[in-house]
Design a protein around this motif. Structure first.
Motif, PDB file in Angstrom:
ATOM      1  N   SER A  31       0.838  -1.209   0.000  1.00 13.10           N
ATOM      2  CA  SER A  31       0.000   0.000   0.000  1.00 13.10           C
ATOM      3  C   SER A  31       0.871   1.257   0.000  1.00 13.10           C
ATOM      4  CB  SER A  31      -0.970  -0.003   1.180  1.00 13.10           C
ATOM      5  OG  SER A  31      -0.281   0.100   2.389  1.00 13.10           O
ATOM      6  N   TYR A  32       2.009   1.207   0.707  1.00 11.03           N
ATOM      7  CA  TYR A  32       2.962   2.324   0.689  1.00 11.03           C
ATOM      8  C   TYR A  32       3.482   2.541  -0.738  1.00 11.03           C
ATOM      9  CZ  TYR A  32       7.439   4.723   1.321  1.00 11.03           C
ATOM     10  OH  TYR A  32       8.493   5.588   1.212  1.00 11.03           O
ATOM     11  N   GLY A  33       3.859   1.466  -1.411  1.00  8.78           N
ATOM     12  CA  GLY A  33       4.360   1.555  -2.781  1.00  8.78           C
ATOM     13  C   GLY A  33       3.309   2.081  -3.735  1.00  8.78           C
ATOM     14  N   ARG A  34       2.069   1.652  -3.546  1.00 13.05           N
ATOM     15  CA  ARG A  34       0.974   2.116  -4.400  1.00 13.05           C
ATOM     16  C   ARG A  34       0.812   3.632  -4.278  1.00 13.05           C
ATOM     17  NH1 ARG A  34      -3.297  -0.811  -2.366  1.00 13.05           N
ATOM     18  NH2 ARG A  34      -2.122  -2.669  -2.792  1.00 13.05           N
ATOM     19  N   ARG A  35       0.927   4.154  -3.043  1.00 12.92           N
ATOM     20  CA  ARG A  35       0.804   5.610  -2.847  1.00 12.92           C
ATOM     21  C   ARG A  35       1.933   6.360  -3.550  1.00 12.92           C
ATOM     22  NH1 ARG A  35      -0.185   4.014   2.474  1.00 12.92           N
ATOM     23  NH2 ARG A  35       1.862   4.743   3.109  1.00 12.92           N
ATOM     24  N   LEU A  36       3.131   5.749  -3.588  1.00 10.14           N
ATOM     25  CA  LEU A  36       4.275   6.398  -4.227  1.00 10.14           C
ATOM     26  C   LEU A  36       4.377   6.098  -5.719  1.00 10.14           C
ATOM     27  CD1 LEU A  36       5.032   7.036  -1.331  1.00 10.14           C
ATOM     28  CD2 LEU A  36       7.364   6.466  -1.885  1.00 10.14           C
ATOM     29  N   GLY A  37       3.579   5.148  -6.205  1.00 14.47           N
ATOM     30  CA  GLY A  37       3.557   4.879  -7.640  1.00 14.47           C
ATOM     31  C   GLY A  37       4.415   3.723  -8.095  1.00 14.47           C
ATOM     32  N   PHE A  38       4.701   2.742  -7.237  1.00 11.62           N
ATOM     33  CA  PHE A  38       5.429   1.567  -7.697  1.00 11.62           C
ATOM     34  C   PHE A  38       4.793   0.297  -7.143  1.00 11.62           C
ATOM     35  CE2 PHE A  38       7.644   2.692  -3.768  1.00 11.62           C
ATOM     36  CZ  PHE A  38       7.932   1.477  -3.168  1.00 11.62           C
ATOM     37  N   SER A  39       5.047  -0.802  -7.828  1.00 12.95           N
ATOM     38  CA  SER A  39       4.554  -2.102  -7.396  1.00 12.95           C
ATOM     39  C   SER A  39       5.640  -2.809  -6.600  1.00 12.95           C
ATOM     40  CB  SER A  39       4.186  -2.968  -8.599  1.00 12.95           C
ATOM     41  OG  SER A  39       3.158  -2.368  -9.327  1.00 12.95           O
ATOM     42  N   VAL A  40       5.230  -3.788  -5.800  1.00 15.02           N
ATOM     43  CA  VAL A  40       6.157  -4.484  -4.908  1.00 15.02           C
ATOM     44  C   VAL A  40       6.207  -5.957  -5.291  1.00 15.02           C
ATOM     45  CG1 VAL A  40       6.535  -5.162  -2.506  1.00 15.02           C
ATOM     46  CG2 VAL A  40       5.714  -2.877  -3.032  1.00 15.02           C
ATOM     47  N   ARG A  41       7.395  -6.543  -5.188  1.00 14.06           N
ATOM     48  CA  ARG A  41       7.526  -7.986  -5.367  1.00 14.06           C
ATOM     49  C   ARG A  41       8.279  -8.577  -4.193  1.00 14.06           C
ATOM     50  NH1 ARG A  41      12.682  -9.471  -7.585  1.00 14.06           N
ATOM     51  NH2 ARG A  41      13.770  -7.642  -8.342  1.00 14.06           N
ATOM     52  N   LYS A  42       8.065  -9.862  -3.972  1.00  6.21           N
ATOM     53  CA  LYS A  42       8.741 -10.570  -2.888  1.00  6.21           C
ATOM     54  C   LYS A  42      10.101 -11.010  -3.426  1.00  6.21           C
ATOM     55  CE  LYS A  42       4.390 -12.038  -0.946  1.00  6.21           C
ATOM     56  NZ  LYS A  42       3.482 -13.148  -0.648  1.00  6.21           N
ATOM     57  N   GLU A  43      11.174 -10.416  -2.881  1.00 11.27           N
ATOM     58  CA  GLU A  43      12.497 -10.683  -3.435  1.00 11.27           C
ATOM     59  C   GLU A  43      13.080 -11.995  -2.923  1.00 11.27           C
ATOM     60  OE1 GLU A  43      16.674  -8.440  -4.320  1.00 11.27           O
ATOM     61  OE2 GLU A  43      15.372  -7.631  -2.795  1.00 11.27           O
ATOM     62  N   TYR A  44      13.139 -12.190  -1.617  1.00 13.43           N
ATOM     63  CA  TYR A  44      13.643 -13.456  -1.101  1.00 13.43           C
ATOM     64  C   TYR A  44      13.012 -13.761   0.244  1.00 13.43           C
ATOM     65  CZ  TYR A  44      16.833 -11.146   2.196  1.00 13.43           C
ATOM     66  OH  TYR A  44      17.362 -10.415   3.214  1.00 13.43           O
ATOM     67  N   VAL A  45      13.146 -15.011   0.670  1.00 15.23           N
ATOM     68  CA  VAL A  45      12.624 -15.457   1.960  1.00 15.23           C
ATOM     69  C   VAL A  45      13.610 -16.442   2.561  1.00 15.23           C
ATOM     70  CG1 VAL A  45      11.260 -17.343   0.975  1.00 15.23           C
ATOM     71  CG2 VAL A  45      10.606 -16.394   3.164  1.00 15.23           C
ATOM     72  N   ASN A  46      13.821 -16.362   3.870  1.00 15.13           N
ATOM     73  CA  ASN A  46      14.608 -17.339   4.607  1.00 15.13           C
ATOM     74  C   ASN A  46      13.675 -18.040   5.576  1.00 15.13           C
ATOM     75  OD1 ASN A  46      17.149 -16.776   3.462  1.00 15.13           O
ATOM     76  ND2 ASN A  46      17.371 -14.994   4.774  1.00 15.13           N
ATOM     77  N   LYS A  47      13.754 -19.365   5.606  1.00 14.02           N
ATOM     78  CA  LYS A  47      12.892 -20.172   6.474  1.00 14.02           C
ATOM     79  C   LYS A  47      13.709 -20.754   7.620  1.00 14.02           C
ATOM     80  CE  LYS A  47       9.185 -20.388   3.635  1.00 14.02           C
ATOM     81  NZ  LYS A  47       7.804 -20.424   3.866  1.00 14.02           N
ATOM     82  N   SER A  48      13.005 -21.119   8.701  1.00 14.29           N
ATOM     83  CA  SER A  48      13.630 -21.725   9.872  1.00 14.29           C
ATOM     84  C   SER A  48      14.227 -23.077   9.504  1.00 14.29           C
ATOM     85  CB  SER A  48      12.585 -21.908  10.970  1.00 14.29           C
ATOM     86  OG  SER A  48      13.103 -22.701  12.010  1.00 14.29           O
TER      87      SER A  48
END
Length: 111
Positions: A31-48
């Motif tokens: 939602s922050y990115g939408r207000r500023l005019g960009f889309s967001v993607r999930k770059e990476y994740v680390n699992k337990s």
């Protein structure tokens, strides 16, 4: 004198901000990115390493973050896709601490 720059915006990410889940953090940054005019993607994740299901850290980035790798099949491409990545550095990193996800890395810069 305008004090709008002196006050902190609760709708803007900052280091130390806490979330109940990584999905909540994603929704907030999206939602922050939408207000500023960009889309967001999930770059990476680390699992337990104990149960391999609990997310211990994660980064969400601008969809223009990074640079696309050169296609191995570049010779055979008749109509290549347009380059969309512009090396945008905007991202947020979260980490699991005491059952909550805390923002430990935030870059606001946009080209």
């Amino acid at each position: 004198m305008d004090n709008s720059m002196a006050t902190t915006d609760e709708n803007k990410p900052h280091i130390g901000m806490q979330f109940n889940s990584d999905n909540e953090a994603y929704d907030f940054y999206n939602s922050y990115g939408r207000r500023l005019g960009f889309s967001v993607r999930k770059e990476y994740v680390n699992k337990s390493k104990k149960d391999n299901t609990t997310t211990t850290s994660r980064r969400f980035a601008c969809n223009n973050h990074g640079i696309r790798r050169k296609d191995k099949h570049d010779i055979d491409v008749n109509s290549p896709r347009e380059e969309t990545r512009t090396a945008c550095p905007a991202h947020i990193g979260i980490m699991l601490e005491n059952g909550k996800y805390r923002c430990h890395d935030f870059v606001e810069d946009r080209p």
